[in-house]
Design a protein around this motif. Structure first.
Motif, mmCIF file in Angstrom:
data_model
loop_
_atom_site.group_PDB
_atom_site.id
_atom_site.type_symbol
_atom_site.label_atom_id
_atom_site.label_comp_id
_atom_site.label_asym_id
_atom_site.label_seq_id
_atom_site.Cartn_x
_atom_site.Cartn_y
_atom_site.Cartn_z
ATOM 1 N N ARG A 176 -2.929 -9.116 -2.559
ATOM 2 C CA ARG A 176 -2.679 -8.289 -1.491
ATOM 3 C C ARG A 176 -4.086 -7.753 -0.758
ATOM 4 N NH1 ARG A 176 2.231 -5.149 -4.386
ATOM 5 N NH2 ARG A 176 0.681 -5.479 -5.968
ATOM 6 N N ARG A 198 -7.951 -2.846 -1.920
ATOM 7 C CA ARG A 198 -8.126 -1.374 -1.821
ATOM 8 C C ARG A 198 -9.188 -0.703 -2.383
ATOM 9 N NH1 ARG A 198 -4.365 -4.631 -3.442
ATOM 10 N NH2 ARG A 198 -3.454 -3.587 -4.855
ATOM 11 N N SER A 245 -2.279 -0.753 10.728
ATOM 12 C CA SER A 245 -1.948 -1.592 9.391
ATOM 13 C C SER A 245 -1.360 -0.570 8.532
ATOM 14 C CB SER A 245 -3.332 -2.204 9.160
ATOM 15 O OG SER A 245 -4.168 -1.175 8.565
ATOM 16 N N GLN A 246 -1.415 -1.060 7.310
ATOM 17 C CA GLN A 246 -0.642 -0.481 6.121
ATOM 18 C C GLN A 246 -1.372 0.909 5.755
ATOM 19 O OE1 GLN A 246 1.910 -1.827 3.954
ATOM 20 N NE2 GLN A 246 1.723 0.229 3.242
ATOM 21 N N THR A 270 -1.281 2.524 -2.103
ATOM 22 C CA THR A 270 -0.804 1.895 -0.921
ATOM 23 C C THR A 270 0.387 0.664 -1.372
ATOM 24 O OG1 THR A 270 -2.894 1.930 0.251
ATOM 25 C CG2 THR A 270 -1.602 -0.018 0.668
ATOM 26 N N PHE A 271 0.129 -0.025 -2.362
ATOM 27 C CA PHE A 271 1.024 -0.930 -2.905
ATOM 28 C C PHE A 271 1.624 -0.487 -4.137
ATOM 29 C CE2 PHE A 271 -1.758 -3.450 -0.284
ATOM 30 C CZ PHE A 271 -0.669 -3.979 0.786
#
Length: 158
Positions: free
Chosen positions: A32, A35, A62-63, A79-80
């Motif tokens: 991914r 970050r 975006s995310q 975020t993830f």
């Protein structure tokens, strides 16, 4: 026999080297986007806010990233996966803190269900000023930078 033993030893050595190289990290490979860590503190007129939800809304759509404050008002963005931060870029920040007032006990709710009655929803009150809870009105804007410790403190005023 000797060459078979030598081949087995080489195979074991190669396997253990590969396992050591790949297995040192407890995290699976991450394909991914990179970050950056993001931390900070949320206060309301100078006092720490516990259990507030902070959201970073990406300006480029975006995310985004979210976090929840601790008792001392501190947060870490996700975020993830928990605590991984946010993608580098520009964000509008929203902060929400809801107080839920449920006048019914669990026993009362159970009795209502048994009688086939609908349970009234709990009353929810937003404790943050409205402009901080809406991404189109929030005055809070930040830029998350790659490869840096990004620390953003927000003192919300009533």
């Amino acid at each position: 026999m000797r060459s078979h033993l030598h081949a087995t030893t080489l195979l074991l050595l190669a396997t253990s080297t590969l396992a050591a190289t790949l297995g040192c990290s407890s995290e699976p490979p991450d394909d991914r986007p990179a970050r950056a860590k993001v931390t900070g503190t949320i206060t309301l007129s100078g006092s720490p806010v516990e259990n507030a939800r902070i959201q970073f809304h990406a300006v480029n759509r975006s995310q985004g990233a979210i976090g929840q404050t601790q008792a001392d008002g501190t947060y870490t963005l996700t975020t993830f996966v928990a605590g991984d931060g946010a993608l580098p870029g520009d964000y509008v920040v929203t902060i929400s803190k809801k107080e839920v007032e449920d006048k019914l006990t669990e026993d009362e709710k159970l009795k209502m269900q048994e009688m086939g009655r609908q349970i009234p929803p709990a009353k929810t009150t937003e404790l943050m000023p409205r402009e901080y809870t809406n991404s189109s009105a929030s005055p809070l804007k930040v830029t998350v930078k790659a490869d840096e410790a990004n620390h953003f403190d927000f003192d919300v005023k009533k």
